[in-house]
Design a protein around this motif. Structure first.
Motif, short mmCIF file in Angstrom:
data_model
loop_
_atom_site.label_atom_id
_atom_site.label_comp_id
_atom_site.label_asym_id
_atom_site.label_seq_id
_atom_site.Cartn_x
_atom_site.Cartn_y
_atom_site.Cartn_z
N ASP A 83 0.82 -1.22 0.00
CA ASP A 83 0.00 0.00 0.00
C ASP A 83 0.85 1.27 0.00
OD1 ASP A 83 -2.34 -1.48 0.08
OD2 ASP A 83 -2.41 -1.49 2.27
N ARG A 84 2.14 1.15 0.18
CA ARG A 84 3.02 2.31 0.37
C ARG A 84 2.98 3.32 -0.77
NH1 ARG A 84 4.98 1.76 5.12
NH2 ARG A 84 5.94 -0.13 5.88
N ALA A 85 2.69 2.90 -1.99
CA ALA A 85 2.68 3.82 -3.12
C ALA A 85 1.26 4.12 -3.60
CB ALA A 85 3.51 3.24 -4.27
N GLN A 86 0.25 3.94 -2.74
CA GLN A 86 -1.14 4.06 -3.16
C GLN A 86 -1.86 5.28 -2.59
OE1 GLN A 86 -1.88 1.83 -5.46
NE2 GLN A 86 0.05 0.81 -5.05
N LEU A 87 -1.33 5.91 -1.57
CA LEU A 87 -2.06 6.94 -0.84
C LEU A 87 -2.42 8.16 -1.70
CD1 LEU A 87 -3.24 7.98 1.83
CD2 LEU A 87 -0.97 8.88 2.39
N ALA A 88 -1.47 8.75 -2.38
CA ALA A 88 -1.74 9.97 -3.15
C ALA A 88 -2.77 9.72 -4.24
CB ALA A 88 -0.45 10.52 -3.74
N ASN A 89 -2.66 8.62 -4.94
CA ASN A 89 -3.59 8.32 -6.02
C ASN A 89 -5.03 8.22 -5.51
OD1 ASN A 89 -4.65 7.45 -8.56
ND2 ASN A 89 -4.48 5.34 -7.86
N ILE A 90 -5.26 7.41 -4.51
CA ILE A 90 -6.63 7.21 -4.04
C ILE A 90 -7.16 8.45 -3.32
CG2 ILE A 90 -6.11 6.09 -1.83
CD1 ILE A 90 -8.88 5.06 -4.30
N ALA A 91 -6.31 9.14 -2.59
CA ALA A 91 -6.74 10.36 -1.89
C ALA A 91 -7.11 11.46 -2.88
CB ALA A 91 -5.65 10.83 -0.93
N SER A 137 7.08 8.80 2.53
CA SER A 137 7.28 10.25 2.48
C SER A 137 6.97 10.85 1.11
CB SER A 137 8.70 10.61 2.92
OG SER A 137 9.66 9.97 2.11
N ASP A 138 7.28 10.15 0.01
CA ASP A 138 6.98 10.68 -1.32
C ASP A 138 5.47 10.81 -1.51
OD1 ASP A 138 9.65 10.87 -2.06
OD2 ASP A 138 9.69 8.86 -2.94
N GLU A 139 4.71 9.82 -1.05
CA GLU A 139 3.26 9.86 -1.17
C GLU A 139 2.67 10.98 -0.31
OE1 GLU A 139 0.95 7.67 -3.01
OE2 GLU A 139 2.84 7.58 -4.08
N HIS A 185 -3.22 9.63 16.08
CA HIS A 185 -3.25 10.18 14.74
C HIS A 185 -2.18 11.25 14.61
CE1 HIS A 185 -6.61 8.09 13.00
NE2 HIS A 185 -7.25 8.23 14.16
N VAL A 186 -1.41 11.15 13.54
CA VAL A 186 -0.31 12.08 13.31
C VAL A 186 -0.56 12.76 11.97
CG1 VAL A 186 2.17 12.29 12.97
CG2 VAL A 186 1.29 10.61 14.58
N ASP A 187 -0.51 14.09 11.94
CA ASP A 187 -0.64 14.84 10.69
C ASP A 187 0.69 14.70 9.95
OD1 ASP A 187 -0.69 16.68 8.65
OD2 ASP A 187 -1.66 18.24 9.84
N LEU A 188 0.72 13.85 8.94
CA LEU A 188 1.97 13.53 8.26
C LEU A 188 2.51 14.69 7.45
CD1 LEU A 188 1.03 9.93 7.12
CD2 LEU A 188 2.30 10.62 9.14
N SER A 189 1.64 15.52 6.86
CA SER A 189 2.14 16.63 6.06
C SER A 189 2.88 17.64 6.93
CB SER A 189 1.01 17.31 5.30
OG SER A 189 0.03 17.79 6.19
N THR A 190 2.47 17.79 8.19
CA THR A 190 3.18 18.68 9.11
C THR A 190 4.58 18.15 9.38
OG1 THR A 190 1.11 19.33 10.15
CG2 THR A 190 3.11 19.77 11.40
#
Length: 143
Positions: free
Chosen positions: A77-85, A108-110, A129-134
């Motif tokens: 699932d590591r390369a799937q987050l940006a696409n589905i979001a 981190s790339d996603e 829950h951690v805000d990853l973009s921050t």
């Protein structure tokens, strides 16, 4: 009768070579006779795998409806987050989206791709829950 047996044996021998020929012709050297599009994907067990698909689904938490889905042959699932979001963001017609995913999506790339697309990804690391973009913006996570 001998001629019919010879024909049958020739057909059996020819059909035994088909999977090998298909496999060698396939870009990733894999073939599934039951489902030609499925691929062997690694699972969490050492040396184990499953022939199938990896399905990603985004659900609107307010209405509990599926708003986006994607099917891949990638076992991780590591390369799937940006696409589905981003698909979910577009389907909902919003400028910004908060996406919650489990730690299997932590990449981190996603996360950076999500941040650039107006998606705020969060992950449940150790029950919090951690805000990853921050983390990315503050330099706490490196590629």
């Amino acid at each position: 009768m001998d001629a019919q047996i010879d024909v049958q044996q020739a057909q059996v021998k020819a059909s035994q070579n088909v999977p090998t020929q298909l496999m060698l012709a396939s870009p990733d050297q894999q073939v599934s006779l039951a489902d030609p599009d499925s691929r062997s994907m690694a699972t969490s067990g050492h040396g184990s795998g499953v022939v199938g698909y990896n399905v990603q689904v985004a659900v609107d938490t307010k209405h509990h409806l599926i708003v986006a889905h994607a099917v891949t042959n990638d076992g991780s699932d590591r390369a799937q987050l940006a696409n589905i979001a981003c698909q979910a963001k577009d389907a909902l017609g919003v400028d910004e989206l908060q996406a919650v995913a489990d730690r299997g999506y932590f990449n981190s790339d996603e996360i950076l791709a999500c941040d650039k697309a107006g998606v705020c990804p969060e992950s449940g690391q150790r029950g919090e829950h951690v805000d990853l973009s921050t983390l990315c913006q503050n330099g706490l996570m490196h590629r």
